[in-house]
Design a protein around this motif. Structure first.
Motif, short mmCIF file in Angstrom:
data_model
loop_
_atom_site.label_atom_id
_atom_site.label_comp_id
_atom_site.label_asym_id
_atom_site.label_seq_id
_atom_site.Cartn_x
_atom_site.Cartn_y
_atom_site.Cartn_z
N GLN A 118 24.48 5.98 11.88
CA GLN A 118 22.64 6.63 12.01
C GLN A 118 22.17 5.28 12.90
OE1 GLN A 118 22.10 9.00 9.08
NE2 GLN A 118 23.47 10.98 10.24
N ASP A 119 21.45 5.61 14.07
CA ASP A 119 20.33 5.25 14.77
C ASP A 119 19.54 4.85 13.32
OD1 ASP A 119 22.12 5.31 16.77
OD2 ASP A 119 20.79 6.02 18.10
N LYS A 120 19.04 3.46 13.17
CA LYS A 120 17.85 2.79 12.05
C LYS A 120 16.79 2.26 13.28
CE LYS A 120 20.97 1.32 9.77
NZ LYS A 120 22.58 2.29 10.37
N VAL A 121 15.26 2.81 13.05
CA VAL A 121 14.64 1.95 13.25
C VAL A 121 13.06 1.47 12.21
CG1 VAL A 121 12.32 1.92 14.82
CG2 VAL A 121 13.87 3.51 15.03
N SER A 122 13.49 0.37 11.72
CA SER A 122 12.52 -0.45 10.97
C SER A 122 11.03 -0.95 11.51
CB SER A 122 13.23 -2.40 11.04
OG SER A 122 13.88 -1.80 10.70
N VAL A 123 10.06 0.21 10.48
CA VAL A 123 8.66 0.54 11.41
C VAL A 123 7.67 -0.66 9.87
CG1 VAL A 123 7.00 2.14 11.20
CG2 VAL A 123 9.37 3.08 11.21
N SER A 124 6.88 -1.42 10.81
CA SER A 124 6.38 -1.95 11.09
C SER A 124 4.89 -2.33 11.38
CB SER A 124 7.00 -3.30 10.53
OG SER A 124 6.79 -4.36 12.47
N ALA A 125 3.80 -2.96 10.43
CA ALA A 125 2.80 -2.59 10.91
C ALA A 125 2.30 -3.42 12.39
CB ALA A 125 1.27 -2.73 10.12
N GLU A 126 1.75 -3.77 13.24
CA GLU A 126 1.13 -4.36 14.43
C GLU A 126 -0.36 -5.26 14.18
OE1 GLU A 126 2.40 -2.86 18.46
OE2 GLU A 126 2.04 -1.00 17.52
N VAL A 127 -0.55 -4.61 12.88
CA VAL A 127 -1.24 -5.33 12.43
C VAL A 127 -1.47 -5.94 11.19
CG1 VAL A 127 -3.54 -4.49 14.64
CG2 VAL A 127 -3.27 -3.38 11.85
N GLY A 128 -2.16 -6.68 10.30
CA GLY A 128 -2.23 -6.93 8.94
C GLY A 128 -3.48 -6.46 8.07
N GLY A 129 -2.86 -6.16 7.05
CA GLY A 129 -4.07 -5.48 6.22
C GLY A 129 -3.50 -5.10 4.78
N LYS A 130 -4.13 -4.44 4.27
CA LYS A 130 -4.21 -3.61 2.96
C LYS A 130 -4.13 -2.73 3.52
CE LYS A 130 -7.38 -2.80 -0.32
NZ LYS A 130 -8.52 -3.58 -1.13
N ILE A 131 -3.14 -2.19 2.44
CA ILE A 131 -2.52 0.21 2.50
C ILE A 131 -3.83 0.64 2.04
CG2 ILE A 131 -1.03 1.74 1.96
CD1 ILE A 131 1.30 -0.96 2.45
N ILE A 132 -4.45 1.51 2.66
CA ILE A 132 -5.42 2.12 1.71
C ILE A 132 -4.73 4.04 1.30
CG2 ILE A 132 -7.24 1.11 2.57
CD1 ILE A 132 -7.57 3.37 4.57
N GLU A 133 -3.80 4.62 2.43
CA GLU A 133 -3.45 6.30 1.78
C GLU A 133 -1.91 5.85 2.78
OE1 GLU A 133 -4.18 10.20 3.02
OE2 GLU A 133 -5.54 8.02 4.25
N VAL A 134 -0.98 6.99 1.78
CA VAL A 134 0.42 6.03 1.48
C VAL A 134 0.36 7.69 2.10
CG1 VAL A 134 2.58 6.38 1.19
CG2 VAL A 134 1.49 4.36 0.73
N LEU A 135 1.46 8.52 3.43
CA LEU A 135 1.20 10.09 3.59
C LEU A 135 2.89 10.39 3.69
CD1 LEU A 135 -1.14 9.15 5.08
CD2 LEU A 135 -1.26 11.38 6.13
N VAL A 136 3.85 9.28 3.46
CA VAL A 136 5.08 9.72 3.34
C VAL A 136 6.08 9.24 1.83
CG1 VAL A 136 5.25 10.39 5.26
CG2 VAL A 136 6.21 8.23 4.74
N ALA A 137 7.10 9.87 1.93
CA ALA A 137 7.45 9.19 0.62
C ALA A 137 8.90 8.90 0.78
CB ALA A 137 8.13 10.02 -0.75
N GLU A 138 10.08 8.02 -0.13
CA GLU A 138 11.57 8.31 0.37
C GLU A 138 12.37 9.35 0.96
OE1 GLU A 138 15.41 5.65 0.65
OE2 GLU A 138 12.69 4.98 0.14
N GLY A 139 12.60 9.57 1.05
CA GLY A 139 14.04 10.77 1.53
C GLY A 139 13.18 11.47 2.69
#
Length: 361
Positions: free
Chosen positions: A67-88
């Motif tokens: 299956q097609d897979k896309v690696s997601v990365s941030a285009e700017v650096g910094g500290k993660i302050i909020e996560v809205l998704v989880a594994e699966g």
């Protein structure tokens, strides 16, 4: 008186031997012969049926769901302050995945605003500068006219003998100096005009102001990129690094999105199986995970190279101990029907391609 029981006389050894040596009946001999002949015939028939069953198709169990897979990365650096998704989790294209601390980039925007204001103030100052207005040039010209008149009076006196050589040289020097001051004033005016010039790359705007605005646009872009969104619809995977407080490095993948809408099978067939294979031929797909599931598909494309050809370290066969190994060629199998069970990337499958079928258009 009752009759006496008959007495059975035992057979002698000679009589028993004679019975054992009696020849078998013809019926028993035929049955034995038929049994001896039927076993090889059954084996030959079974082998023939098996061989005929293999004609017109090739199979491999070296095949896997892809299956097609896309690696997601941030285009700017910094500290993660909020996560809205989880594994699966299943996400849609454009859905917000996580946020990076925006404060550093908000400060960059404030600095860019200050740079714009400073550039605008410099432009106003240059527009009102005496070098640009020509005041110094006018003054230099008046000095030249005064020095020229004084020189002419001194020269007239010098010609009649009423002036000293020192006065004559001083008047001549003052006139030359006044002319040089005019040239300097003109050069300063040209430089001031150049600082206010509007280049062809940014028509209609001062370069200093344009540079400051570009700096602000860059800061605003970085601020927008602190919100990382899904580039495609898919399922979240490999999200173990996606934690609040985690420091993100730009362009370093933090999760993977697996698209379930582009499922196909990559089957690695032996090179000896490709003689009659071509795109469009019908295929049957069976799954190790779902023994009762069977899907239909077709050959989408045949790889442009063997698996070893595209490996990180391709085999070097120019050696004295070379051994010929049958190569495997990746063949992409398109799935033609909707699966009732979830197809997971990497599942083992067995693919059979019917090479006696006409290729589809």
């Amino acid at each position: 008186m009752a009759e006496a029981d008959p007495v059975i006389e035992p057979q002698t050894a000679e009589e028993v031997q004679v019975e054992q040596q009696e020849p078998a009946t013809p019926k028993r001999r035929c049955m034995r012969l038929a049994l001896m002949l039927s076993i090889p015939l059954l084996l030959i028939a079974g082998a023939g049926i098996y061989w005929l069953g293999l004609q017109g198709k090739v199979s491999t169990d070296n095949a896997y769901i892809q299956q097609d897979k896309v690696s997601v990365s941030a285009e700017v650096g910094g500290k993660i302050i909020e996560v809205l998704v989880a594994e699966g989790d299943e996400v849609e294209a454009g859905q917000l995945l996580f946020r990076i601390d925006p404060e550093p980039y908000q400060l960059q925007i404030a600095q860019a605003d200050a740079a714009i204001a400073s550039a605008q103030a410099n432009v106003i100052a240059l527009q009102n500068d005496s070098d640009l207005t020509g005041v110094d040039i006018s003054a230099a010209r008046e000095d030249i006219a005064f020095a020229q008149a004084k020189f002419e009076r001194i020269k007239a006196l010098w010609d009649r003998g009423f002036s000293t050589k020192a006065d004559y040289d001083a008047a001549e020097h003052a006139m030359t100096q006044a002319r040089e001051q005019l040239k300097q004033a003109q050069a300063r005016q040209t430089e001031a005009r150049a600082r206010l010039a509007r280049g062809s790359a940014v028509p209609g705007e001062n370069p200093q102001i344009a540079a400051a605005k570009a700096q602000k646009a860059s800061a605003e872009l970085a601020l927008r990129r602190t919100e990382v969104r899904a580039p495609i619809a898919g399922v979240v995977a490999q999200a173990d690094r996606l934690q609040p407080g985690q420091q993100v490095v730009s362009n370093l993948p933090v999760l993977t999105l697996v698209s379930e809408t582009t499922t196909y099978v990559e089957a690695n067939f032996k090179e000896t199986d490709l003689a009659d294979m071509q795109p469009g031929q019908r295929a049957r797909i069976e799954f190790d995970a779902y023994p009762d599931l069977e899907l239909t598909g077709h050959v989408h494309s045949i790889g442009a190279g063997t698996g070893s050809e595209f490996s990180v370290l391709p085999a070097q066969n120019a050696t004295g101990n070379w051994v010929k190994v049958t190569q495997r060629v990746p063949v992409r199998i398109a799935v033609d029907e909707q699966s009732p069970r979830r197809l997971i990337a990497g599942l083992s499958t067995e693919v059979t391609v019917y090479t006696n079928d006409d290729a589809k258009d």
